[in-house]
Enzyme design. Structure first.
Site, PDB file in Angstrom:
ATOM      1  N   CYS A 159       9.672   5.062  -8.516  1.00 17.82           N
ATOM      2  CA  CYS A 159       8.557   5.140  -7.069  1.00 17.82           C
ATOM      3  C   CYS A 159       7.162   5.493  -7.936  1.00 17.82           C
ATOM      4  CB  CYS A 159       9.325   7.005  -6.955  1.00 17.82           C
ATOM      5  SG  CYS A 159       8.529   7.950  -6.060  1.00 17.82           S
ATOM      6  N   ASP A 217      -6.385   9.301  -1.471  1.00 16.83           N
ATOM      7  CA  ASP A 217      -5.525   8.065  -0.538  1.00 16.83           C
ATOM      8  C   ASP A 217      -5.961   6.068  -1.162  1.00 16.83           C
ATOM      9  OD1 ASP A 217      -2.829   8.049   1.303  1.00 16.83           O
ATOM     10  OD2 ASP A 217      -4.551   5.693   1.234  1.00 16.83           O
ATOM     11  N   HIS A 273      10.757  14.732  -7.192  1.00 18.77           N
ATOM     12  CA  HIS A 273      10.441  13.324  -6.182  1.00 18.77           C
ATOM     13  C   HIS A 273      12.075  14.158  -5.031  1.00 18.77           C
ATOM     14  CE1 HIS A 273      11.389   9.427  -5.149  1.00 18.77           C
ATOM     15  NE2 HIS A 273      13.064   9.684  -4.710  1.00 18.77           N
ATOM     16  N   ASN A 301       4.932  11.991   7.690  1.00 15.39           N
ATOM     17  CA  ASN A 301       5.072  10.770   7.857  1.00 15.39           C
ATOM     18  C   ASN A 301       6.302  10.533   7.825  1.00 15.39           C
ATOM     19  OD1 ASN A 301       3.380   9.306   9.544  1.00 15.39           O
ATOM     20  ND2 ASN A 301       2.269   8.766   7.459  1.00 15.39           N
ATOM     21  N   THR A 333       5.822   4.728   4.452  1.00 14.98           N
ATOM     22  CA  THR A 333       5.634   3.931   3.675  1.00 14.98           C
ATOM     23  C   THR A 333       5.990   4.188   2.416  1.00 14.98           C
ATOM     24  OG1 THR A 333       3.219   3.609   3.161  1.00 14.98           O
ATOM     25  CG2 THR A 333       4.644   2.167   4.868  1.00 14.98           C
ATOM     26  N   HIS A 360       8.501   8.999  -1.339  1.00 14.93           N
ATOM     27  CA  HIS A 360       7.871  10.281  -2.270  1.00 14.93           C
ATOM     28  C   HIS A 360       7.747  11.595  -1.010  1.00 14.93           C
ATOM     29  CE1 HIS A 360       7.263  12.246  -6.228  1.00 14.93           C
ATOM     30  NE2 HIS A 360       6.889  13.431  -5.392  1.00 14.93           N
ATOM     31  N   HIS A 382       5.161  13.297   0.866  1.00 19.48           N
ATOM     32  CA  HIS A 382       3.908  13.337   1.112  1.00 19.48           C
ATOM     33  C   HIS A 382       3.428  14.230   2.216  1.00 19.48           C
ATOM     34  CE1 HIS A 382       4.503   9.342   1.490  1.00 19.48           C
ATOM     35  NE2 HIS A 382       2.946   9.421   2.743  1.00 19.48           N
ATOM     36  N   HIS A 416      -0.250  14.183   3.950  1.00 18.34           N
ATOM     37  CA  HIS A 416      -1.779  13.959   4.176  1.00 18.34           C
ATOM     38  C   HIS A 416      -2.245  14.878   4.855  1.00 18.34           C
ATOM     39  CE1 HIS A 416      -0.014   9.002   4.282  1.00 18.34           C
ATOM     40  NE2 HIS A 416       0.077   9.532   4.781  1.00 18.34           N
TER      41      HIS A 416
HETATM   42  P1  5GP Z   1       2.880   7.046   4.477  1.00 20.11           P
HETATM   43  O1  5GP Z   1       2.288   5.700   5.112  1.00 20.11           O
HETATM   44  O2  5GP Z   1       4.583   7.090   3.384  1.00 20.11           O
HETATM   45  O3  5GP Z   1       2.667   8.198   5.333  1.00 20.11           O
HETATM   46  O4  5GP Z   1       1.458   7.047   2.822  1.00 20.11           O
HETATM   47  C1  5GP Z   1       1.775   6.147   2.033  1.00 20.11           C
HETATM   48  C2  5GP Z   1      -0.327   6.508   1.597  1.00 20.11           C
HETATM   49  O5  5GP Z   1      -0.379   6.410   0.296  1.00 20.11           O
HETATM   50  C3  5GP Z   1      -0.477   5.854   2.297  1.00 20.11           C
HETATM   51  O6  5GP Z   1      -2.411   6.216   3.276  1.00 20.11           O
HETATM   52  C4  5GP Z   1      -1.057   4.648   1.187  1.00 20.11           C
HETATM   53  O7  5GP Z   1      -2.465   4.376   1.764  1.00 20.11           O
HETATM   54  C5  5GP Z   1      -1.256   5.813  -0.209  1.00 20.11           C
HETATM   55  N1  5GP Z   1      -1.073   5.331  -1.377  1.00 20.11           N
HETATM   56  C6  5GP Z   1       0.312   3.690  -1.357  1.00 20.11           C
HETATM   57  N2  5GP Z   1      -0.355   3.458  -2.813  1.00 20.11           N
HETATM   58  C7  5GP Z   1      -0.984   4.474  -2.951  1.00 20.11           C
HETATM   59  C8  5GP Z   1      -1.800   4.617  -4.688  1.00 20.11           C
HETATM   60  O8  5GP Z   1      -1.054   3.516  -5.356  1.00 20.11           O
HETATM   61  N3  5GP Z   1      -2.137   5.497  -4.907  1.00 20.11           N
HETATM   62  C9  5GP Z   1      -2.773   5.771  -4.114  1.00 20.11           C
HETATM   63  N4  5GP Z   1      -3.549   6.988  -4.317  1.00 20.11           N
HETATM   64  N5  5GP Z   1      -2.309   6.024  -2.816  1.00 20.11           N
HETATM   65  C10 5GP Z   1      -1.744   5.048  -2.492  1.00 20.11           C
HETATM   66 ZN    ZN Z   2       8.973   9.506  -6.717  1.00 24.73          ZN
END
Ligand code: 5GP
Ligand code: ZN
Length: 113
Positions: free
Chosen positions: A4, A30, A46, A86, A94, A97, A99, A101
């Site tokens: 992860c 991000d 996790h 999300n 995406t 884990h 999170h 924003h």
């Molecule tokens: P989700 O679409 O799951 O709500 O948000 C995942 C977020 O993680 C996205 O905004 C993406 O830009 C960010 N993200 C994905 N991989 C990484 C990473 O390796 N480092 C950081 N800092 N952000 C990441």
């Molecule tokens: Zn995780």
């Protein structure tokens, strides 16, 4: 199963721009910011998504929420901010884990896309 990515960030196995950290949670910028301030706030534990939290995670997630205004203040989001989760396929999650924003320093729009 691949590791992860946010666990790897929490374990400092891959670098990130950390803005807040304690023993339970981590906040880091991000990689693809959607606002001048775009930080992800994660529990270090996790948990795959909101749908995957258990009763024993209540205190941890309550604590995470409690810290949001402190982190926002640290980032000087004096005019407000948006906190987004999300969840799952329709939520367009995406990274699996949990999170949140934290977005700020611009006027948001509604409804979200
Ligand atoms: P989700 O679409 O799951 O709500 O948000 C995942 C977020 O993680 C996205 O905004 C993406 O830009 C960010 N993200 C994905 N991989 C990484 C990473 O390796 N480092 C950081 N800092 N952000 C990441
Ligand atoms: Zn995780």
């Amino acid at each position: 199963m691949p590791k992860c990515i946010f666990c790897m960030i929490a374990n400092k196995e891959i670098p990130s721009d950390i803005v807040y950290e304690d023993d339970q949670i981590l906040a880091f910028r991000d990689l693809e910011p959607q606002a001048p301030v775009h930080v992800l706030i994660v529990p270090k534990k996790h948990i795959a998504s909101l749908d995957n939290m258990t009763q024993e995670d209540q205190a941890l997630l309550g604590y995470l929420m409690y810290k949001v205004p402190d982190i926002a203040k640290e980032l000087e989001l004096v005019n407000g901010y948006r906190l987004v989760n999300n969840c799952g396929e329709d939520g367009m999650q995406t990274v699996h884990h949990l999170h949140f924003h934290l977005l700020g320093k611009r006027k948001m729009t509604w409804p979200p896309g």
